[in-house]
Scaffold this motif. Structure first.
Motif: not given
Lengths: 543, 140
Positions: A48, A51, A55, A90, A96, A99, A476
């Motif tokens: 995370q 990348t 991903n 994610a 999310g 990770s 994120q």
């Protein structure tokens, strides 16, 4: 079923637990997979954090893409899911939180009253939330106990009143924190241990953190990290009322002639299914939740569900990170994870000429590849003999402190859909446009100056700033695209996350944030989810 | 609305021995070997070749084009320091037909091959991790 929840992340997981515990039958749809640790492992290049090889936590590049226009770029570009401009969070069970670094922050009182505190801001839709910190406080407490947060109540003098201490003591300071704590005090600042959704002792049937050096960016191999994948979602399933369906991609919310939802259409594999439900909860994160609403249309919602006044997808926010890196003569690295251990809130508010600001914290343990690219002094050529020797001798002698700048919401920073570009299933993809408000960059410069000051006081012999980029926000910490408002004309959902123009559709994730605080947002998403769930349970019981 | 076309990836062909020699030479410039290991010892070229055949295939054409220009410029005949100066000129945008961005890409991929998980083809014997002092590395 009674409710279909789209998205098994920070918000959706909490709602699944609360509804299924109350006895309602829930279908929890997740477009990604439920990962075992060994599947994602500790692979920096596919994590995370980096990348470059894809991903690790979804979505994949083969089936997912977006249309993006970055900053002043005149052209739209199609980018795959692992491209930095895609703005991914994610796609997996846990979202999310599987990770994340697991910082578990409460926003401050002023974070809910940004407009009242700082006034109107040109080029921004800066506004107060329709709820206050006091309204959310009991649910922050619930989130801390249900998710499992370690921290020290009262250690942060800027924290507003809390009704209960943390359920676990903080994780111990590492070497960086031990250097930074006295330095901050010398400057008259107020450092404290970062509250983390990481077990400092066995809690809730999960073990204590083993202090391994791979935390943020990876799932936790011992489940000491409080992801919704290991707490609320398993508890929801255990009730027997929650049916978690992975690799199910929502196409649209099905609507009836009165404009209410009747269920959700979704793909599993390439097969289209319809799941009827009394209540639909959208919890796909700020970009994908907006996309799902915009892709759900009928006569009463011609421009998308909840979009009568054009607010869906607007005001996309994230965090403009700003800080500094310092070089030290002694070793600062001790390899004790998670690494991020100390923070201060002296600069979240009350900064001269700045609206808001951010908390400032030391960084997680630096990953080797990212270190080699992002933590090198700007004076140095980033290849060659001198560079290589610098890497070899400085990996353990650097330190970074930084903070997530509270962004000014901008009307033009938005998520749209574009019917001319479709994903693997033929669903119109997200189109992202916009750039950060100039104030975010100014606030970033201010925070970076403070970060340098802190590092110097801790003994850094050389420091340099890292400043946020001017491009599209989101990513994120994405938030803001379905604003919570008292007035249906100036937002998308009410204070309990119900879409203003539909009786049985809720958005319960970071989308509803009016502003996004100067903090990592997961605990706030979860506190809002507990509050909205309580209201939902009462509403469903009434019929 | 203007939409930039996505890069079209052609089927991967293995590098010729000359292309591989050129790639080894430029990677060696990124991380030279001396008393500390460099790109060569870590197997960076194996990492790059393997990824260009797979996940990083969108960069394959840029490599082949740059390597052809380097060949024509007589790169392999140059002494080490002249190669360094030549690549500095490329990075400064002063070499026709090799974009400055080639150096950034090459440096990024070299560091990935040096510091990434050995399962991707580079960082042989965790040599990159050992160099920065994390014996146990960032993997189990």
């Amino acid at each position: 079923v009674d409710a279909v929840i789209v998205g098994a992340g920070a918000g959706g997981g909490v709602v699944a637990q609360e509804l299924s515990r109350a006895g309602f039958r829930v279908a929890l749809l997740e477009r990604g997979k439920r990962y075992r640790f060994a599947e994602t492992d500790h692979d920096e290049l596919r994590s995370q954090r980096t990348t470059v090889l894809g991903n690790a936590f979804g979505p994949d590049d083969e089936r997912y893409k977006r249309l993006v226009k970055i900053g002043d770029d005149p052209q739209f570009r199609i980018v795959p899911a692992s491209d930095g401009n895609y703005g991914n969070v994610a796609a997996c069970v846990g979202g999310g939180t599987l990770s994340y670094g697991a910082m578990a922050w409460r926003f401050l009182e002023k974070d809910f009253r940004m407009r009242s505190t700082y006034g109107a801001t040109e080029g921004s839709t800066l506004e107060d939330w329709p709820i206050s910190y006091a309204d959310l406080e009991p649910y922050y407490t619930r989130a801390e106990w249900e998710i499992g947060v370690s921290g020290k109540a009262g250690a942060n003098p800027f924290e507003p009143p809390r009704s209960k201490p943390y359920p676990m003591p903080p994780l111990p300071f590492n070497r960086e924190a031990s250097l930074l704590a006295p330095a901050a005090r010398k400057l008259g600042w107020h450092p404290f241990p970062i509250p983390m959704a990481i077990n400092s002792k066995p809690y809730d049937g999960r073990p204590a953190c083993i202090a391994c050096p791979h935390c943020v960016g990876f799932s936790c191999e011992v489940n000491a990290k409080g992801s919704t994948a290991v707490n609320v979602i398993p508890r929801a399933i255990k009730t027997g009322n929650c049916d978690l369906r992975t690799e199910c991609v929502a196409k649209e919310i099905l609507l009836d002639a009165t404009g209410d939802a009747t269920g959700v259409a979704y793909f599993n594999g390439n097969q289209l299914y319809e799941q009827p439900a009394r209540i639909v909860i959208v919890a796909c994160s700020a970009t994908e939740s907006a996309r799902l609403l915009l892709n759900s249309r009928n006569k009463l919602h011609p421009t998308g569900l909840g979009n009568q006044t054009d607010w869906v997808g607007r005001n996309l926010q994230g965090h403009a990170y700003a800080g500094a890196v310092g070089l030290f003569e002694q070793e600062t690295y001790d390899g004790v994870g998670p690494g991020a251990r100390i923070a201060l809130c002296d600069f979240n508010h009350g900064n001269p000429g700045i609206k808001g600001g951010s908390m400032i914290a030391n960084e997680f343990i630096r990953l080797p590849y990212l270190f080699s690219r992002n933590m090198v002094p700007p004076r140095m050529k980033r290849w060659g003999r001198e560079y290589k020797h610098w890497l070899a001798t400085h990996y353990k002698r650097t330190m970074s402190v930084k903070g997530p700048i509270q962004e000014m919401p901008v009307w033009e920073n938005r998520v749209e859909i574009d019917p001319s570009v479709r994903d693997h299933w033929g669903i119109p993809v997200v189109k992202l446009t916009g750039k950060r408000h100039p104030h975010d960059i100014e606030a970033g410069k201010f925070i970076a100056t403070k970060a340098e000051q802190w590092l110097k006081a801790a003994g850094a012999v050389e420091t340099w700033k890292s400043l946020p980029g001017k491009g599209t926000t989101g990513g994120q910490h994405q938030a803001g695209t379905c604003r919570m408002s008292a007035d249906a004309k100036t937002g998308v959902v009410d204070e309990f996350c119900r879409v203003h123009t539909s009786d049985n559709v809720y958005v319960i994730d970071g989308s509803v944030h009016v502003t996004n605080g100067g903090f990592n947002p997961s605990l706030t998403i979860q506190a809002i989810a507990f509050r909205a769930s309580e209201h939902l349970v009462k509403t469903i019981k009434k019929g | 609305m203007a939409v930039a076309s996505a890069t079209v990836a052609l089927p991967f062909q293995a590098f010729s021995s000359e292309q591989r020699a050129l790639l080894e030479a430029v990677c060696e410039q990124m991380l030279p070997s001396d008393d500390l290991p460099g790109a060569k010892e870590a197997g960076v070229v194996q990492y790059i070749e393997r990824q260009l055949a797979g996940t990083l295939r969108q960069y394959d054409a840029a490599y082949r084009s740059a390597l052809a220009e380097l060949r024509d410029a007589g790169f392999l005949a140059m002494p080490f320091d002249d190669r360094t100066r030549f690549l500095e000129q490329v990075e400064a945008g002063k070499v026709k037909d090799i974009p400055a961005s080639f150096i950034r890409m090459l440096a990024d991929h070299t560091m990935q091959g040096f510091f990434g998980d050995p399962k991707h083809g580079g960082n042989r014997d965790r040599i990159g991790w050992k160099m920065i002092g994390i014996e146990k590395g960032h993997s189990h």
